[in-house]
Design a protein around this motif. Structure first.
Motif, PDB file in Angstrom:
ATOM      1  N   SER A   1       3.473 -26.326  32.119  1.00 18.74           N
ATOM      2  CA  SER A   1       3.384 -27.778  32.118  1.00 18.74           C
ATOM      3  C   SER A   1       4.272 -28.367  31.011  1.00 18.74           C
ATOM      4  N   ASN A   2       4.277 -27.741  29.836  1.00 20.99           N
ATOM      5  CA  ASN A   2       5.176 -28.194  28.768  1.00 20.99           C
ATOM      6  C   ASN A   2       6.637 -28.071  29.194  1.00 20.99           C
ATOM      7  N   ALA A   3       6.951 -26.976  29.866  1.00 28.04           N
ATOM      8  CA  ALA A   3       8.332 -26.767  30.298  1.00 28.04           C
ATOM      9  C   ALA A   3       8.724 -27.834  31.318  1.00 28.04           C
TER      10      ALA A   3
ATOM     11  N   ASP B   1       7.425 -30.807  31.597  1.00 28.73           N
ATOM     12  CA  ASP B   1       7.594 -32.075  30.864  1.00 28.73           C
ATOM     13  C   ASP B   1       8.975 -32.129  30.209  1.00 28.73           C
ATOM     14  N   ALA B   2       9.388 -31.000  29.644  1.00 32.02           N
ATOM     15  CA  ALA B   2      10.676 -30.959  28.938  1.00 32.02           C
ATOM     16  C   ALA B   2      11.827 -31.174  29.931  1.00 32.02           C
ATOM     17  N   LEU B   3      11.661 -30.689  31.150  1.00 30.79           N
ATOM     18  CA  LEU B   3      12.691 -30.893  32.171  1.00 30.79           C
ATOM     19  C   LEU B   3      12.704 -32.348  32.631  1.00 30.79           C
TER      20      LEU B   3
ATOM     21  N   ALA C   1      10.782 -19.601  29.920  1.00 27.69           N
ATOM     22  CA  ALA C   1      12.008 -20.281  29.484  1.00 27.69           C
ATOM     23  C   ALA C   1      12.263 -21.507  30.354  1.00 27.69           C
ATOM     24  N   ASP C   2      12.758 -22.564  29.724  1.00 26.72           N
ATOM     25  CA  ASP C   2      13.164 -23.727  30.518  1.00 26.72           C
ATOM     26  C   ASP C   2      14.497 -24.225  29.995  1.00 26.72           C
ATOM     27  N   ASN C   3      15.266 -24.869  30.863  1.00 28.47           N
ATOM     28  CA  ASN C   3      16.514 -25.471  30.383  1.00 28.47           C
ATOM     29  C   ASN C   3      16.350 -26.989  30.297  1.00 28.47           C
TER      30      ASN C   3
ATOM     31  N   ARG D   1       6.992 -31.048  13.878  1.00 29.37           N
ATOM     32  CA  ARG D   1       6.015 -32.070  14.238  1.00 29.37           C
ATOM     33  C   ARG D   1       5.165 -31.644  15.437  1.00 29.37           C
ATOM     34  N   ASN D   2       5.819 -31.062  16.433  1.00 29.23           N
ATOM     35  CA  ASN D   2       5.091 -30.772  17.673  1.00 29.23           C
ATOM     36  C   ASN D   2       4.256 -29.503  17.608  1.00 29.23           C
ATOM     37  N   LEU D   3       4.748 -28.519  16.898  1.00 29.99           N
ATOM     38  CA  LEU D   3       4.013 -27.255  16.909  1.00 29.99           C
ATOM     39  C   LEU D   3       3.303 -26.963  15.587  1.00 29.99           C
TER      40      LEU D   3
ATOM     41  N   ALA E   1      -0.027 -32.655  17.993  1.00 31.31           N
ATOM     42  CA  ALA E   1       0.774 -33.702  18.601  1.00 31.31           C
ATOM     43  C   ALA E   1       0.020 -34.364  19.731  1.00 31.31           C
ATOM     44  N   SER E   2      -0.808 -33.590  20.398  1.00 31.02           N
ATOM     45  CA  SER E   2      -1.353 -34.134  21.637  1.00 31.02           C
ATOM     46  C   SER E   2      -2.775 -34.624  21.454  1.00 31.02           C
ATOM     47  N   SER E   3      -3.049 -35.734  22.101  1.00 32.39           N
ATOM     48  CA  SER E   3      -4.368 -36.337  21.944  1.00 32.39           C
ATOM     49  C   SER E   3      -5.424 -35.445  22.589  1.00 32.39           C
TER      50      SER E   3
ATOM     51  N   VAL F   1      -5.727 -26.620  25.498  1.00 34.43           N
ATOM     52  CA  VAL F   1      -5.289 -26.976  24.154  1.00 34.43           C
ATOM     53  C   VAL F   1      -3.780 -26.860  24.047  1.00 34.43           C
ATOM     54  N   GLY F   2      -3.111 -26.995  25.161  1.00 31.11           N
ATOM     55  CA  GLY F   2      -1.659 -27.064  25.156  1.00 31.11           C
ATOM     56  C   GLY F   2      -1.040 -25.767  24.661  1.00 31.11           C
ATOM     57  N   PHE F   3       0.006 -25.945  23.916  1.00 32.78           N
ATOM     58  CA  PHE F   3       0.794 -24.826  23.424  1.00 32.78           C
ATOM     59  C   PHE F   3      -0.067 -23.761  22.736  1.00 32.78           C
ATOM     60  N   TYR F   4      -1.063 -24.224  21.983  1.00 29.78           N
ATOM     61  CA  TYR F   4      -1.831 -23.272  21.173  1.00 29.78           C
ATOM     62  C   TYR F   4      -2.623 -22.267  22.003  1.00 29.78           C
TER      63      TYR F   4
ATOM     64  N   GLY G   1      17.488 -25.894  25.828  1.00 29.14           N
ATOM     65  CA  GLY G   1      16.122 -25.712  26.302  1.00 29.14           C
ATOM     66  C   GLY G   1      15.306 -24.822  25.384  1.00 29.14           C
ATOM     67  N   THR G   2      14.248 -24.282  25.939  1.00 30.46           N
ATOM     68  CA  THR G   2      13.256 -23.602  25.109  1.00 30.46           C
ATOM     69  C   THR G   2      12.821 -22.282  25.743  1.00 30.46           C
ATOM     70  N   ILE G   3      12.707 -21.275  24.893  1.00 30.18           N
ATOM     71  CA  ILE G   3      12.136 -19.999  25.363  1.00 30.18           C
ATOM     72  C   ILE G   3      10.904 -19.709  24.506  1.00 30.18           C
TER      73      ILE G   3
ATOM     74  N   THR H   1      -2.169 -35.820  33.163  1.00 28.85           N
ATOM     75  CA  THR H   1      -2.823 -36.623  32.134  1.00 28.85           C
ATOM     76  C   THR H   1      -3.228 -35.848  30.902  1.00 28.85           C
ATOM     77  N   HIS H   2      -3.329 -34.549  31.018  1.00 29.15           N
ATOM     78  CA  HIS H   2      -3.889 -33.730  29.939  1.00 29.15           C
ATOM     79  C   HIS H   2      -5.336 -34.138  29.682  1.00 29.15           C
ATOM     80  N   ASP H   3      -5.937 -34.766  30.649  1.00 29.70           N
ATOM     81  CA  ASP H   3      -7.341 -35.160  30.508  1.00 29.70           C
ATOM     82  C   ASP H   3      -8.183 -34.007  31.019  1.00 29.70           C
TER      83      ASP H   3
HETATM   84  P1  ADP Z   1       0.986 -31.602  24.812  1.00 28.60           P
HETATM   85  O1  ADP Z   1       1.852 -30.866  25.765  1.00 28.60           O
HETATM   86  O2  ADP Z   1      -0.382 -31.877  25.309  1.00 28.60           O
HETATM   87  O3  ADP Z   1       1.646 -32.802  24.200  1.00 28.60           O
HETATM   88  P2  ADP Z   1       1.274 -29.196  23.296  1.00 28.60           P
HETATM   89  O4  ADP Z   1       0.534 -28.681  22.106  1.00 28.60           O
HETATM   90  O5  ADP Z   1       1.265 -28.357  24.499  1.00 28.60           O
HETATM   91  O6  ADP Z   1       0.717 -30.615  23.565  1.00 28.60           O
HETATM   92  O7  ADP Z   1       2.773 -29.437  22.902  1.00 28.60           O
HETATM   93  C1  ADP Z   1       3.092 -30.250  21.803  1.00 28.60           C
HETATM   94  C2  ADP Z   1       4.453 -30.857  21.963  1.00 28.60           C
HETATM   95  O8  ADP Z   1       5.466 -29.855  21.791  1.00 28.60           O
HETATM   96  C3  ADP Z   1       4.747 -31.443  23.321  1.00 28.60           C
HETATM   97  O9  ADP Z   1       4.250 -32.747  23.434  1.00 28.60           O
HETATM   98  C4  ADP Z   1       6.273 -31.397  23.350  1.00 28.60           C
HETATM   99  O10 ADP Z   1       6.808 -32.514  22.668  1.00 28.60           O
HETATM  100  C5  ADP Z   1       6.603 -30.167  22.551  1.00 28.60           C
HETATM  101  N1  ADP Z   1       6.892 -29.041  23.448  1.00 28.60           N
HETATM  102  C6  ADP Z   1       6.053 -28.065  23.828  1.00 28.60           C
HETATM  103  N2  ADP Z   1       6.652 -27.212  24.677  1.00 28.60           N
HETATM  104  C7  ADP Z   1       7.919 -27.662  24.833  1.00 28.60           C
HETATM  105  C8  ADP Z   1       9.062 -27.223  25.598  1.00 28.60           C
HETATM  106  N3  ADP Z   1       9.010 -26.150  26.383  1.00 28.60           N
HETATM  107  N4  ADP Z   1      10.204 -27.947  25.483  1.00 28.60           N
HETATM  108  C9  ADP Z   1      10.261 -29.049  24.702  1.00 28.60           C
HETATM  109  N5  ADP Z   1       9.227 -29.509  23.984  1.00 28.60           N
HETATM  110  C10 ADP Z   1       8.068 -28.832  24.038  1.00 28.60           C
END
Ligand code: ADP
Length: 647
Positions: A38-40, A42-44, A80-82, A93-95, A99-101, A125-128, A171-173, A274-276
């Motif tokens: 889902s993060n990938a 969003d990044a796309l 991985a995403d491009n 800031r993000n990791l 970052a996310s509500s 809990v997203g990325f974590y 992008g991100t791996i 929504t991440h709800d």
């Molecule tokens: P959320 O996705 O709910 O905002 P996450 O903890 O999953 O929370 O991610 C925090 C933030 O890190 C994201 O909002 C985004 O800005 C950034 N992020 C995470 N994964 C990626 C990715 N693959 N490419 C770019 N940004 C990313």
């Protein structure tokens, strides 16, 4: 580690999340993949969106996608995403912070409910969540508009490292070092390392991320019979071939036939959108055909987001797609601000792909869509109200104040919004609708009574309810701050006037009015001297027929602000001119009769002025306010008590 490696500590809350995640017994660990995909995705989306206004970000016709890679020997799974990538600051800031509500809410809920491993699954809990299966995670990333790349690494133990990384594409791996199974995970179907297997990944992607619009691809190895020169299979011999398999159908949910979409798929899509973590109250899925064709998939959440009233966040939350391309994530022209809690997607293929924010704003097609969406949503609210009162009631408690904004915004000429509003009432503890109120009105009751105030307790204790209560008439108790504004528009419902009890003159019949006016004439002198004593505070002192047990009450002068409104405005920091209201006296009350007598004996008695001040202060207290000069008021009360105790 290179010389440029920097070690940072996680924000304290992130560390809390991480330790909850790492020590969680939550069995559904596979959701980590949903979160990372889902993060990938969003990044796309972000890349595609930014490149609409910035040509340099991607090649035209370039394909965007998500790749899963497995290194079986090293036990590493890569996602991985491009997409847009992250700058160094964004990584921190993000990791490194929350970052996310959704994650913040997870933490709040986890603090309230210990031993709730399912919370992770509910919130995501997203990325974590990566740390549920990995004991080391690295993120290599290069932002689309930058030349340098960065590597972020952490074992989830309080700190993370950041260093420059060479040779990265855009992008991100995310690399997950899948940890060894713990004791309880020894079964193959529980081991974190099962996510190295193709069929497991296929299964998880299909289950949670099927609708993601970008391909989620993976190189798979097939063994096929070896062919001879003529293309015939050679018996007993086979060879390994690799091919790129796409694991998701990529079919946007909204484009599929309504009847084929399961509740689970909706739940996943809603969460993706929504991440709800809580299931929505209801959904609307419809297509409109005709000169302008579009499809909408909208969800009404069941729980209010924490920032529902954030003044900087008042735009619609519905995304606009044109031919599968996300044009605007929170397209403020699709729904008015008072429906900002509605989440979802609208796809309209009749719009050009190169629409910009600016041109969208004035596009009559969007206005046309908006009108239709509003109608559909309000209809849905009405049917929820009719069919699921309990759930709707809870929903309205959360979103009612926002829905009512629709009335004062002037969007409710036909009272359709007013009809789905619930109000507190003197008719019991259940909130009621205006239509139900009207149904209960006796034939001779002509107007809808309402009373605004800071809380139910305050308004219920108001002297203003005395005469309506005595007549057995119901009063709506409007205790939402927004109600004062709503009343400026909601002046009529179903042909009946909506009249606040604390404004203007009381509703009274001809006889009562005549009698009162005669009394006022007779005691002009008394009323005049009371008014004189309160010159600075009130516009008028008069008799009223609206009181039964109380001697006095304050009401707004014709066209003036109510006391509640005045207090609300002051509290919100506005400079409101001093409002002079009307002090109404109950001529039947013993105290008022006493004043009449006192005035007859000694028209200049200083006690008249003091009584006026006391009555005024008391009336202010009764409506949840405070006397203007509490010290002086206290002194007068003390003197009065002294008189009664010692005299
Ligand atoms: P959320 O996705 O709910 O905002 P996450 O903890 O999953 O929370 O991610 C925090 C933030 O890190 C994201 O909002 C985004 O800005 C950034 N992020 C995470 N994964 C990626 C990715 N693959 N490419 C770019 N940004 C990313």
């Amino acid at each position: 580690m290179t010389a440029q490696t920097e070690t940072h500590r996680f924000e304290a809350e992130v560390q809390q999340v991480l330790s909850l995640v790492i020590h969680s017994l939550y069995t559904n660990k596979e959701i980590f993949l949903r979160e990372l995909i889902s993060n990938a995705s969003d990044a796309l989306d972000k890349l595609r969106f930014e490149s609409l206004t910035n040509d340099g970000l991607m090649e035209s016709g370039e394909s965007l996608g998500i790749a899963l890679e497995v290194d079986e020997e090293a036990h590493v799974l890569r996602i991985a995403d491009n997409g847009i990538g992250m700058s160094r600051d964004e990584l921190v800031r993000n990791l490194g912070t929350i970052a996310s509500s959704g994650t913040r809410r997870f933490l709040e809920a986890a603090a309230e409910a210990e031993e709730r491993p399912d919370l992770i699954g509910q919130f995501g809990v997203g990325f974590y969540s990566a740390f549920m299966v990995a004991d080391r995670v690295s993120v290599e990333t290069r932002r689309a508009d930058a030349d340098e790349g960065w590597r972020w690494t952490s074992s989830g133990d309080g700190s993370y490292e950041i260093e420059p990384a060479e040779g990265l594409g855009r992008g991100t791996i995310v690399s997950l070092h899948l940890r060894e199974p713990a004791e309880a995970e020894e079964d193959a179907d529980k081991s974190p390392r099962r996510f190295l297997e193709e069929w497991v990944l296929r299964d998880v992607v299909r289950r949670y991320s099927d609708f993601v619009e970008y391909p989620v691809q993976m190189e798979v190895t097939r063994s096929a019979p070896k062919l001879d020169e003529e293309g015939e299979p050679i018996e007993g011999e086979s060879e390994q071939t690799t091919e790129l398999a796409t694991l998701n159908s990529q079919k946007p949910l909204w484009s599929r036939p309504k009847s084929e979409i399961t509740d689970e798929e909706h739940a996943e899509f809603y969460r993706h959108l929504t991440h709800d973590w809580e299931a929505p109250l209801t959904r609307l899925h419809f297509s409109v055909e005709g000169t302008l064709e579009y499809t909408a998939l909208l969800y009404l959440p069941s729980k209010a987001p924490y920032d529902l009233f954030d003044p900087s966040n008042r735009d619609s939350n519905v995304s606009l797609y044109v031919r599968r391309v996300l044009i605007q994530r929170e397209c403020k022209d699709l729904l008015p601000s008072w429906l900002r809690f509605v989440r979802g997607v609208v796809e309209c293929n009749d719009l050009p792909l190169n629409v910009s924010r600016e041109t969208l704003q004035d596009d009559p097609r969007l206005r046309q869509i908006q009108k239709r969406l509003v109608k559909k949503v309000v209809d849905e609210l009405a049917s929820q109200l009719a069919e699921r009162r309990e759930e709707y009631r809870a929903f309205f408690e959360a979103f009612g104040p926002v829905i009512k904004e629709g009335i004062w915004a002037g969007d409710d000429d036909d009272s359709r919004v007013a009809k789905v509003c619930l109000f507190q009432t003197t008719h019991g503890s259940e909130p009621t609708t205006l239509s139900e109120y009207v149904e209960r009105m006796a034939d001779d009751q002509e107007i809808i009574h309402v009373l605004t105030g800071a809380s139910r307790d305050v308004v219920e204790a108001s002297p203003l309810l005395e005469s309506t209560t005595a007549r057995g008439e119901e009063v709506l108790l409007l205790v939402d701050p927004v109600d004062e504004w709503v009343l400026q528009r909601l002046t009529e419902f179903d042909g009946k006037k909506v009249v606040p009890l604390d404004r203007g003159e009381a509703a009274e019949d001809e006889d009562a009015r005549k009698k009162r006016e005669e009394l006022e004439k007779e005691h002009e002198g008394l009323l005049g001297s009371l008014k004189e004593a309160l010159e600075e505070d009130v516009a008028e002192v008069r008799f009223t027929t609206r009181l039964k047990d109380s001697p006095a009450v304050l009401v707004a002068a014709e066209g003036g602000l109510s006391g509640h409104m005045e207090r609300l405005l002051r509290r919100s920091g506005q400079d409101v001119p001093e409002q002079k209201r009307v002090l109404e006296l109950n001529p039947e009350h013993e105290l008022v009769r006493g004043l009449v007598k006192l005035h007859g004996v000694d028209a200049n008695s200083p006690r008249l002025g003091e009584a006026a001040e006391l009555l005024h202060g008391q009336a202010l207290i009764a409506e949840g306010g405070a006397p203007k000069d509490p010290r002086r008021f206290g002194q007068l009360v003390t003197d009065l008590l002294l008189g009664s105790v010692t005299g």
